[in-house]
Design an enzyme around this catalytic site. Structure first.
Site, mmCIF file in Angstrom:
data_model
loop_
_atom_site.group_PDB
_atom_site.id
_atom_site.type_symbol
_atom_site.label_atom_id
_atom_site.label_comp_id
_atom_site.label_asym_id
_atom_site.label_seq_id
_atom_site.Cartn_x
_atom_site.Cartn_y
_atom_site.Cartn_z
ATOM 1 N N ASP A 181 54.494 84.291 27.173
ATOM 2 C CA ASP A 181 53.181 84.129 27.775
ATOM 3 C C ASP A 181 53.376 84.089 29.297
ATOM 4 O O ASP A 181 54.495 83.892 29.781
ATOM 5 C CB ASP A 181 52.544 82.834 27.253
ATOM 6 C CG ASP A 181 51.175 82.577 27.844
ATOM 7 O OD1 ASP A 181 50.400 83.532 27.999
ATOM 8 O OD2 ASP A 181 50.882 81.400 28.160
ATOM 9 N N ASP B 184 50.815 82.700 32.272
ATOM 10 C CA ASP B 184 50.393 81.540 33.063
ATOM 11 C C ASP B 184 50.972 80.255 32.515
ATOM 12 O O ASP B 184 50.897 79.970 31.319
ATOM 13 C CB ASP B 184 48.869 81.442 33.068
ATOM 14 C CG ASP B 184 48.220 82.565 33.863
ATOM 15 O OD1 ASP B 184 48.950 83.353 34.477
ATOM 16 O OD2 ASP B 184 46.972 82.642 33.847
#
Length: 277
Positions: free
Chosen positions: A18, A20
């Protein structure tokens, strides 16, 4: 512990990250939304405050009906925005995004996976216009990201593909089929409870700086919990690194306005989850 070197007689493996709060030390979507505030693209129609409360309501149960209503709201918000108009607004923000906020721990982990012979894939609900350049800077082999539809230089308001929740896991499985990845021997990293479907697709899931709900889930399942806390400028870590020129960044920013609107949804929901958990 990461295997030092892949056994090349076995199927290929990958590490899925992922973006952020997992690779990047702060929310890229929040940074971009501020640029739109200052540029007036959102404020002149006074949509942001109503969007916050609307998105909270629409995402509360995250069922199919609410997801479709969220998509319809996004379409109304973004439809007709001019790509050229917003490119300059976001170009300098991309400078701020790319240079200083990569976690040193994440960059090292990406290097370790490459040294072990694994492909690295960035999987993010942010727009492809942002995710792909960051992936290139990190030497990622593939990216999976949200894609918005553009026709005649304007956003149609349609979301071609929304890389969110279970859709991330579906995309990872499709990529694994295409590339021959053995998911049982692959790795995944995320900070969000909404990425549990992604984490469940691999044999080695890891929670990174997890929200409260994901931390509980990880502890209950015996998943490793990692803490990344050292953002580093890529120029400090990689002396040969050179930021792209402004025209290149402006071109990369084409299409980012609609993706940022989707990002406001994401950030608001994430804050709500963390507060409620």
């Amino acid at each position: 512990m990461l295997a030092l070197v892949e056994n090349h007689s076995l199927p290929r493996t990958a590490a899925f990250f992922d973006l952020d709060k997992t690779v990047i030390a702060k929310s890229s979507t929040l940074t971009f939304s501020r640029s739109f505030y200052h540029g007036g693209l959102i404020n002149r129609r006074a949509v942001l405050r109503s969007a916050y409360s609307q998105f909270i309501y629409l995402l509360g149960g995250a069922d199919h009906e609410q997801t479709e209503r969220m998509r319809a709201y996004l379409s109304n918000l973004c439809r007709g925005w001019n790509v050229a108009q917003v490119s300059d607004i976001v170009a300098e923000t991309l400078h701020d995004l790319i240079d200083p906020i990569i976690y040193d721990e994440a960059a090292s982990l990406i290097e370790d996976h490459h040294l072990a012979g694994r492909d690295v894939v960035i999987v993010s609900s942010s727009g492809a216009e942002v995710v792909e350049p960051i992936g290139e800077l990190l030497s990622a082999d593939r990216t999976i990201a949200t894609r918005m539809v553009v026709e005649a230089g304007r956003y149609t308001g349609d979301i071609e593909y929304y890389a969110y929740g279970p859709a991330k896991a579906e995309a990872v499985r499709a990529l694994a089929d295409a590339e021959g990845y053995d998911l049982a021997r692959s790795y995944a990293y995320s900070d969000s409870i909404t990425d549990v479907p992604l984490l469940e697709t691999v044999g080695h899931p890891c929670a990174v700086n997890p929200d409260r709900a994901l931390r509980r889930e990880a502890e209950g399942r015996g998943w490793p919990v990692l803490s990344f806390a050292r953002p580093v400028r890529l120029k400090q870590r990689l002396p040969q690194f050179t930021l792209p020129s402004r025209p290149v960044l402006a071109a990369a920013a084409a299409g980012l306005a609609a993706a940022t609107a989707a990002g406001v949804v994401w950030y608001t929901y994430r804050r709500r989850v963390q507060t409620a958990a």
